[in-house]
Design a protein around this motif. Structure first.
Motif, mmCIF file in Angstrom:
data_model
loop_
_atom_site.group_PDB
_atom_site.id
_atom_site.type_symbol
_atom_site.label_atom_id
_atom_site.label_comp_id
_atom_site.label_asym_id
_atom_site.label_seq_id
_atom_site.Cartn_x
_atom_site.Cartn_y
_atom_site.Cartn_z
ATOM 1 N N ALA A 1 -3.499 22.154 -6.358
ATOM 2 C CA ALA A 1 -3.227 21.681 -7.180
ATOM 3 C C ALA A 1 -1.555 21.790 -7.618
ATOM 4 N N LYS A 2 -1.214 19.880 -8.095
ATOM 5 C CA LYS A 2 0.242 20.306 -7.333
ATOM 6 C C LYS A 2 0.805 19.080 -9.406
ATOM 7 N N ASP A 3 2.264 19.963 -9.581
ATOM 8 C CA ASP A 3 3.105 19.152 -10.689
ATOM 9 C C ASP A 3 3.532 18.865 -9.793
ATOM 10 N N SER A 4 3.019 17.363 -9.427
ATOM 11 C CA SER A 4 4.006 16.550 -9.132
ATOM 12 C C SER A 4 4.968 15.445 -9.965
ATOM 13 N N ARG A 5 5.897 14.687 -9.822
ATOM 14 C CA ARG A 5 6.785 14.023 -10.326
ATOM 15 C C ARG A 5 7.292 12.692 -9.657
ATOM 16 N N GLU A 6 7.509 11.704 -10.273
ATOM 17 C CA GLU A 6 8.058 10.392 -10.147
ATOM 18 C C GLU A 6 9.963 10.959 -9.964
ATOM 19 N N VAL A 7 10.898 10.258 -9.005
ATOM 20 C CA VAL A 7 11.990 9.700 -9.581
ATOM 21 C C VAL A 7 12.521 9.801 -10.949
ATOM 22 N N LYS A 8 13.198 10.732 -12.018
ATOM 23 C CA LYS A 8 13.167 10.551 -13.307
ATOM 24 C C LYS A 8 14.456 8.921 -13.298
ATOM 25 N N SER A 9 14.163 8.128 -14.305
ATOM 26 C CA SER A 9 14.653 6.681 -14.103
ATOM 27 C C SER A 9 14.090 5.821 -13.423
ATOM 28 N N ILE B 1 7.029 -1.584 -12.019
ATOM 29 C CA ILE B 1 7.447 -2.911 -11.504
ATOM 30 C C ILE B 1 5.905 -3.343 -10.142
ATOM 31 N N LEU B 2 5.588 -2.555 -9.897
ATOM 32 C CA LEU B 2 3.991 -2.684 -9.331
ATOM 33 C C LEU B 2 3.234 -3.528 -10.500
ATOM 34 N N ARG B 3 3.036 -3.104 -11.686
ATOM 35 C CA ARG B 3 2.372 -3.603 -12.442
ATOM 36 C C ARG B 3 2.511 -4.929 -12.863
ATOM 37 N N GLY B 4 3.602 -5.165 -12.507
ATOM 38 C CA GLY B 4 4.151 -7.065 -13.099
ATOM 39 C C GLY B 4 5.058 -7.122 -14.665
ATOM 40 N N ALA B 5 5.557 -5.495 -14.621
ATOM 41 C CA ALA B 5 6.038 -5.649 -15.925
ATOM 42 C C ALA B 5 7.734 -4.934 -15.623
ATOM 43 N N SER C 1 -12.575 7.450 -8.353
ATOM 44 C CA SER C 1 -11.821 7.015 -8.342
ATOM 45 C C SER C 1 -11.100 7.530 -8.141
ATOM 46 N N PHE C 2 -8.908 6.045 -8.439
ATOM 47 C CA PHE C 2 -8.608 6.872 -7.592
ATOM 48 C C PHE C 2 -6.969 6.885 -8.113
ATOM 49 N N GLU C 3 -5.851 6.986 -7.835
ATOM 50 C CA GLU C 3 -4.499 7.294 -8.599
ATOM 51 C C GLU C 3 -4.402 6.321 -8.389
ATOM 52 N N TRP C 4 -3.426 4.960 -8.379
ATOM 53 C CA TRP C 4 -2.398 4.200 -8.228
ATOM 54 C C TRP C 4 -0.879 4.925 -8.544
ATOM 55 N N ARG C 5 -0.028 3.968 -7.834
ATOM 56 C CA ARG C 5 1.157 4.567 -8.805
ATOM 57 C C ARG C 5 0.909 3.182 -9.958
ATOM 58 N N GLY C 6 1.464 3.803 -10.789
ATOM 59 C CA GLY C 6 1.888 2.637 -11.539
ATOM 60 C C GLY C 6 0.555 1.266 -12.718
ATOM 61 N N LEU C 7 -0.081 1.956 -11.911
ATOM 62 C CA LEU C 7 -1.640 1.671 -12.421
ATOM 63 C C LEU C 7 -2.505 2.822 -12.645
ATOM 64 N N GLY C 8 -2.314 3.984 -12.685
ATOM 65 C CA GLY C 8 -3.443 5.113 -12.990
ATOM 66 C C GLY C 8 -4.145 4.894 -11.856
ATOM 67 N N PRO D 1 0.641 -1.298 -0.111
ATOM 68 C CA PRO D 1 -0.027 0.767 -0.146
ATOM 69 C C PRO D 1 1.136 0.866 0.368
ATOM 70 N N VAL D 2 2.155 1.269 0.160
ATOM 71 C CA VAL D 2 3.275 3.102 0.339
ATOM 72 C C VAL D 2 3.132 2.720 -1.051
ATOM 73 N N CYS D 3 4.260 1.636 -1.323
ATOM 74 C CA CYS D 3 4.368 1.977 -3.218
ATOM 75 C C CYS D 3 3.260 1.970 -3.977
ATOM 76 N N VAL D 4 2.001 1.794 -3.948
ATOM 77 C CA VAL D 4 1.154 2.104 -4.625
ATOM 78 C C VAL D 4 0.703 3.533 -4.494
ATOM 79 N N LEU D 5 0.507 4.499 -3.608
ATOM 80 C CA LEU D 5 -0.001 5.136 -3.158
ATOM 81 C C LEU D 5 1.121 6.620 -4.295
ATOM 82 N N PRO D 6 -0.179 7.901 -5.101
ATOM 83 C CA PRO D 6 1.165 7.982 -6.287
ATOM 84 C C PRO D 6 1.298 9.442 -5.003
ATOM 85 N N VAL D 7 2.579 10.095 -6.506
ATOM 86 C CA VAL D 7 3.560 10.574 -5.736
ATOM 87 C C VAL D 7 2.425 12.477 -5.040
#
Length: 380
Positions: A311-319, A325-329, A278-285, A65-71
């Protein structure tokens, strides 16, 4: 100790490994997604993957659950602590998860924000009682397992007349995410032949909620316990279903999980929470009706109602490959940052921070190292 040693017996493990090897069809591959961070760590801690035939592979899913929380939601929590000046109470894992520009709650705390680690919702309520002049926000996070305690906290706050206590709800639900994974797996060629269903989650919701999509997508679901023999037995049950062309929900974890689950907990959660559209999941949208918010009846305890969030311009760490990984891809070792820039001391993504994250499992148990390196680590 009962139910510990029995499920770690080496002799039984060898017997199960032989049965899995015997019943696995050498003409095909088996991709079993474990939807529980506890399963991921058990697989690596006890070397379960090493006991599997080459054609049986565990795919790591979004079971943390910590991993899937969006930034963005983490950035919101930082804003609550810094801009609104609240006392933000959170579980330990969330303290070190990096948000936009590597901004984490622990860094906000170092810069003067009042962020406090708690071990339970009761701790957060005590902080509110002890600081009546301050606004206290509990950063609620987790799957169905940790939602009932949050519901209890809201009801207790109301009973105690705590007008300075609110909840920032980030509770998410497992079945909608599993359905989403099956609906989108083909987009990235993620292969899922069956699921090892979550343990603690299923103790609350039961095994029945998995039936509709097991039937719709024709994928077996076997609910598994946390011990190595649990995982192996559940894998054998899933392999048998796949071989026989069945797609049922089976329960290996019968000593804890029932078909109907914990009805008292379900009623409590339904009283206090309702699904978000609706709710955003990290990696799943964005996933429809996959998370919970407080009902209007308890709006006075909803931090999102009390405090306006920008409102925020939130971003994952590049690369960082945590989303994939969370999607199993992808696996942690497919990430360029893993083990170099990204380590437990300097995490780039939530998968390396959380005790249930796949990257943390790979790192903790040295499964990314070669055989010689593993021997040196064991000797040390």
């Amino acid at each position: 100790m009962k139910y510990i040693r029995e499920f770690r017996d080496r002799g039984l493990a060898r017997t199960l490994a032989e049965a899995i090897a015997r019943e696995s069809d050498t003409g095909r591959d088996y991709h079993l997604m474990e939807f529980c961070g506890g399963h991921t760590h058990a697989i690596f801690r006890y070397g379960v993957q090493d006991l599997m035939p080459d054609n049986v592979e565990f795919v790591h899913g979004p079971g943390c659950p910590v991993c899937v929380l969006p930034v963005r939601r983490l950035d919101d929590a930082v804003e609550l602590a810094e801009r609104h000046g609240v006392i933000l109470c959170t579980y330990g894992d969330m303290m070190r998860v990096p948000g936009t520009k590597q901004r984490s709650l622990i860094r906000a705390k170092a810069d003067g924000a009042d962020v406090r680690m708690v071990y339970s919702t009761l701790d957060a309520l005590k902080v509110a009682r002890d600081n009546p002049e301050r606004e206290v926000v509990f950063f609620a996070i987790g799957f169905e397992t940790t939602t009932p305690p949050t519901a209890v906290a809201v009801k207790q706050a109301e009973a105690l007349g705590l007008t300075n206590f609110t909840v920032f709800s980030n509770h998410v639900m497992t079945p909608p995410a599993m359905r989403h994974l099956l609906e989108t797996a083909g987009e990235e060629e993620v292969k899922i032949d069956g699921f090892l269903g979550p343990s603690h989650v299923s103790s609350v919701i039961g095994s029945n909620p998995y039936k509709p999509f097991a039937e719709t997508f024709k994928k077996p679901v076997v609910i598994a316990g946390f011990e190595p023999l649990d995982v192996m037995q559940a894998s054998l049950m899933a392999i048998r279903q796949i071989n026989e062309g069945r797609h049922e929900v089976e329960n290996e974890y019968t000593r804890v999980v029932t078909p109907e689950g914990n009805l008292k907990a379900q009623v409590l959660v339904a009283e206090v929470f309702e699904p978000r559209r609706s709710f955003e999941w990290r990696g799943l949208g964005a996933i429809p009706e996959s998370a919970l918010k407080l009902r209007a009846r308890y709006a006075a305890f909803d931090a999102e109602q009390r405090f306006p969030l920008a409102a925020k311009d939130s971003r994952e760490v590049k690369s960082c490959e945590c989303p994939a990984i969370l999607r199993g891809a992808k696996k942690p070792t497919d990430c360029k940052l893993f083990g170099t820039v990204c380590t437990p001391d300097n995490p780039m993504g939530s998968c390396m921070v959380s005790s249930e994250g796949a990257c943390a499992a790979y790192w903790s148990y040295g499964r990314f190292r070669g055989p010689e390196e593993q021997k040196k680590g064991a000797a040390a």
